[in-house]
Design a protein around this motif. Structure first.
Motif, mmCIF file in Angstrom:
data_model
loop_
_atom_site.group_PDB
_atom_site.id
_atom_site.type_symbol
_atom_site.label_atom_id
_atom_site.label_comp_id
_atom_site.label_asym_id
_atom_site.label_seq_id
_atom_site.Cartn_x
_atom_site.Cartn_y
_atom_site.Cartn_z
ATOM 1 N N HIS A 93 0.808 -1.210 0.000
ATOM 2 C CA HIS A 93 0.000 0.000 0.000
ATOM 3 C C HIS A 93 0.851 1.273 0.000
ATOM 4 C CE1 HIS A 93 -3.564 -2.360 0.541
ATOM 5 N NE2 HIS A 93 -4.309 -1.288 0.732
ATOM 6 N N VAL A 94 2.004 1.202 0.608
ATOM 7 C CA VAL A 94 2.835 2.395 0.745
ATOM 8 C C VAL A 94 3.720 2.629 -0.480
ATOM 9 C CG1 VAL A 94 4.754 3.400 2.054
ATOM 10 C CG2 VAL A 94 2.834 2.324 3.262
ATOM 11 N N LEU A 95 4.342 1.577 -0.985
ATOM 12 C CA LEU A 95 5.343 1.733 -2.044
ATOM 13 C C LEU A 95 4.812 2.304 -3.356
ATOM 14 C CD1 LEU A 95 7.563 -1.440 -1.529
ATOM 15 C CD2 LEU A 95 7.920 0.887 -0.696
ATOM 16 N N PRO A 96 3.579 1.967 -3.797
ATOM 17 C CA PRO A 96 3.111 2.559 -5.065
ATOM 18 C C PRO A 96 3.111 4.079 -5.049
ATOM 19 C CG PRO A 96 1.747 0.680 -4.497
ATOM 20 C CD PRO A 96 2.642 0.922 -3.317
ATOM 21 N N GLY A 97 2.649 4.680 -3.948
ATOM 22 C CA GLY A 97 2.660 6.134 -3.857
ATOM 23 C C GLY A 97 4.071 6.697 -3.866
ATOM 24 N N VAL A 98 4.988 6.009 -3.160
ATOM 25 C CA VAL A 98 6.380 6.460 -3.104
ATOM 26 C C VAL A 98 7.020 6.366 -4.487
ATOM 27 C CG1 VAL A 98 8.630 6.080 -2.046
ATOM 28 C CG2 VAL A 98 6.555 5.705 -0.714
ATOM 29 N N LEU A 99 6.790 5.260 -5.156
ATOM 30 C CA LEU A 99 7.386 5.064 -6.476
ATOM 31 C C LEU A 99 6.858 6.060 -7.489
ATOM 32 C CD1 LEU A 99 7.279 1.149 -6.616
ATOM 33 C CD2 LEU A 99 9.309 2.584 -6.382
ATOM 34 N N ALA A 100 5.537 6.306 -7.434
ATOM 35 C CA ALA A 100 4.929 7.233 -8.394
ATOM 36 C C ALA A 100 5.472 8.646 -8.211
ATOM 37 C CB ALA A 100 3.409 7.220 -8.236
ATOM 38 N N VAL A 101 5.528 9.106 -6.974
ATOM 39 C CA VAL A 101 6.014 10.471 -6.713
ATOM 40 C C VAL A 101 7.518 10.565 -6.971
ATOM 41 C CG1 VAL A 101 6.267 12.255 -4.954
ATOM 42 C CG2 VAL A 101 4.165 10.925 -5.086
ATOM 43 N N SER A 102 8.272 9.516 -6.643
ATOM 44 C CA SER A 102 9.713 9.519 -6.926
ATOM 45 C C SER A 102 9.965 9.636 -8.425
ATOM 46 C CB SER A 102 10.361 8.238 -6.388
ATOM 47 O OG SER A 102 10.316 8.194 -4.986
ATOM 48 N N ALA A 103 9.181 8.909 -9.210
ATOM 49 C CA ALA A 103 9.316 8.981 -10.666
ATOM 50 C C ALA A 103 8.949 10.373 -11.176
ATOM 51 C CB ALA A 103 8.429 7.925 -11.322
ATOM 52 N N LEU A 104 7.903 10.962 -10.578
ATOM 53 C CA LEU A 104 7.500 12.310 -10.978
ATOM 54 C C LEU A 104 8.584 13.326 -10.651
ATOM 55 C CD1 LEU A 104 5.283 14.192 -12.050
ATOM 56 C CD2 LEU A 104 4.406 14.359 -9.712
ATOM 57 N N HIS A 105 9.175 13.204 -9.469
ATOM 58 C CA HIS A 105 10.274 14.105 -9.094
ATOM 59 C C HIS A 105 11.456 13.954 -10.043
ATOM 60 C CE1 HIS A 105 9.157 15.084 -4.636
ATOM 61 N NE2 HIS A 105 8.130 15.194 -5.456
ATOM 62 N N GLU A 106 11.744 12.719 -10.383
ATOM 63 C CA GLU A 106 12.869 12.450 -11.284
ATOM 64 C C GLU A 106 12.605 13.050 -12.657
ATOM 65 O OE1 GLU A 106 16.632 11.125 -11.521
ATOM 66 O OE2 GLU A 106 15.373 10.542 -9.815
ATOM 67 N N TYR A 107 11.373 12.887 -13.132
ATOM 68 C CA TYR A 107 11.008 13.386 -14.471
ATOM 69 C C TYR A 107 11.014 14.907 -14.513
ATOM 70 C CZ TYR A 107 8.145 14.304 -18.608
ATOM 71 O OH TYR A 107 7.674 14.761 -19.804
ATOM 72 N N ALA A 108 10.491 15.529 -13.438
ATOM 73 C CA ALA A 108 10.371 16.983 -13.421
ATOM 74 C C ALA A 108 11.627 17.673 -12.897
ATOM 75 C CB ALA A 108 9.172 17.394 -12.563
ATOM 76 N N GLY A 109 12.599 16.877 -12.450
ATOM 77 C CA GLY A 109 13.819 17.459 -11.927
ATOM 78 C C GLY A 109 13.639 18.108 -10.575
ATOM 79 N N LEU A 110 12.632 17.644 -9.831
ATOM 80 C CA LEU A 110 12.370 18.204 -8.512
ATOM 81 C C LEU A 110 13.284 17.542 -7.479
ATOM 82 C CD1 LEU A 110 8.465 18.206 -8.610
ATOM 83 C CD2 LEU A 110 9.992 20.158 -8.979
ATOM 84 N N PRO A 111 13.594 18.246 -6.401
ATOM 85 C CA PRO A 111 14.451 17.647 -5.357
ATOM 86 C C PRO A 111 13.722 16.530 -4.635
ATOM 87 C CG PRO A 111 13.591 19.773 -4.632
ATOM 88 C CD PRO A 111 13.238 19.640 -6.098
ATOM 89 N N HIS A 112 14.423 15.460 -4.359
ATOM 90 C CA HIS A 112 13.840 14.369 -3.585
ATOM 91 C C HIS A 112 14.960 13.610 -2.901
ATOM 92 C CE1 HIS A 112 15.032 12.323 -7.297
ATOM 93 N NE2 HIS A 112 14.951 11.179 -6.653
ATOM 94 N N HIS A 113 14.595 12.799 -1.949
ATOM 95 C CA HIS A 113 15.583 12.035 -1.190
ATOM 96 C C HIS A 113 15.930 10.773 -1.976
ATOM 97 C CE1 HIS A 113 15.128 14.004 2.994
ATOM 98 N NE2 HIS A 113 14.679 14.823 2.074
ATOM 99 N N GLY A 114 17.041 10.797 -2.656
ATOM 100 C CA GLY A 114 17.413 9.688 -3.529
ATOM 101 C C GLY A 114 17.556 8.371 -2.814
ATOM 102 N N HIS A 115 18.024 8.402 -1.542
ATOM 103 C CA HIS A 115 18.248 7.149 -0.834
ATOM 104 C C HIS A 115 16.950 6.429 -0.540
ATOM 105 C CE1 HIS A 115 17.264 9.955 2.432
ATOM 106 N NE2 HIS A 115 16.904 8.898 3.113
ATOM 107 N N VAL A 116 15.814 7.181 -0.548
ATOM 108 C CA VAL A 116 14.524 6.551 -0.256
ATOM 109 C C VAL A 116 14.137 5.578 -1.346
ATOM 110 C CG1 VAL A 116 12.043 6.983 -0.014
ATOM 111 C CG2 VAL A 116 13.684 8.472 1.135
#
Length: 219
Positions: free
Chosen positions: A158-181
């Motif tokens: 339940h938790v990982l899909p949201g994390v993966l989706a937002v991480s991918a969005l941050h990566e695509y948009a070049g937004l800052p995110h915690h890479g180690h997560v």
């Protein structure tokens, strides 16, 4: 529902302790008979998990809050059923949901012990199977031996899909995110999905005597 969740998520994102409490309560209430069929627990957990890549929430604490809430919710429902036996199934407010109660009983009779595992991923009977398991006399040790592993798979699922989706969005948009997560999230997601799929296939094949391999050819 979205009109309510958006400002709520914005508020709790600024108060981490409240977010973790909300995750705990969402998982707990989702496991309560009747209440769990109307509380959007999964939606809340998914929405709050989207705050992890930005650093507002920590993945281990999110998983822990969701898992503890689910364990307490399932366990409470089970013990109510265990103490009152079948009488609980004929008591208000369960009497207002005879169809779901019947589905839960049929699900339990069909899959036996594994119903406790599989029901974690099948709303709305997820909120009814623990109390049904207790009411039908399932032993506590057997219940927890299946319920706890199910929750340990359910929480990441339940938790990982949201994390993966937002991480991918941050990566695509070049937004800052915690890479180690997100470093090992895909591996965890694949493992969780594989476990759920494997148990489901094994259970179905077991219940149908081995599936198509035992089908007899037509004359």
């Amino acid at each position: 529902m979205t009109s309510f969740l958006d400002p709520f998520i914005s508020f709790v994102s600024a108060h981490a302790w409240l977010a973790y409490l909300t995750l705990f309560l969402a998982a707990l209430l989702e496991a309560v008979p009747v209440v769990g069929s109307v509380i959007p627990g999964s939606t809340i957990i998914l929405a709050l998990s989207a705050l992890i890549p930005g650093g507002e929430l920590k993945l281990p604490w999110v998983l822990l809050a969701a898992a503890l809430g689910a364990v307490l919710g399932d366990g409470s429902a089970y013990w109510i059923g265990h103490r009152q036996q079948r009488d609980i199934l004929n008591t208000w407010p369960l009497t207002n949901y005879p169809r779901v109660v019947e589905q839960s009983e049929n699900f339990f009779h069909r899959f036996g012990t594994w119903a406790v595992f599989l029901a974690r991923f099948v709303p709305p009977i997820r909120a009814f199977v623990p109390v049904t398991a207790g009411a039908l006399g399932m032993a506590p040790a057997k219940f927890y031996a299946v319920n706890i592993p199910a929750i340990l798979v359910w929480a990441p699922a339940h938790v990982l899909p949201g994390v993966l989706a937002v991480s991918a969005l941050h990566e695509y948009a070049g937004l800052p995110h915690h890479g180690h997560v997100g470093k090992h999230l895909w591996i965890l997601a694949v493992v969780a999905v594989a476990i759920v799929a494997g148990v489901a296939v094994w259970t179905i094949r077991r219940r149908h005597g081995g599936g198509i391999t035992e089908a007899k050819p037509r004359a």
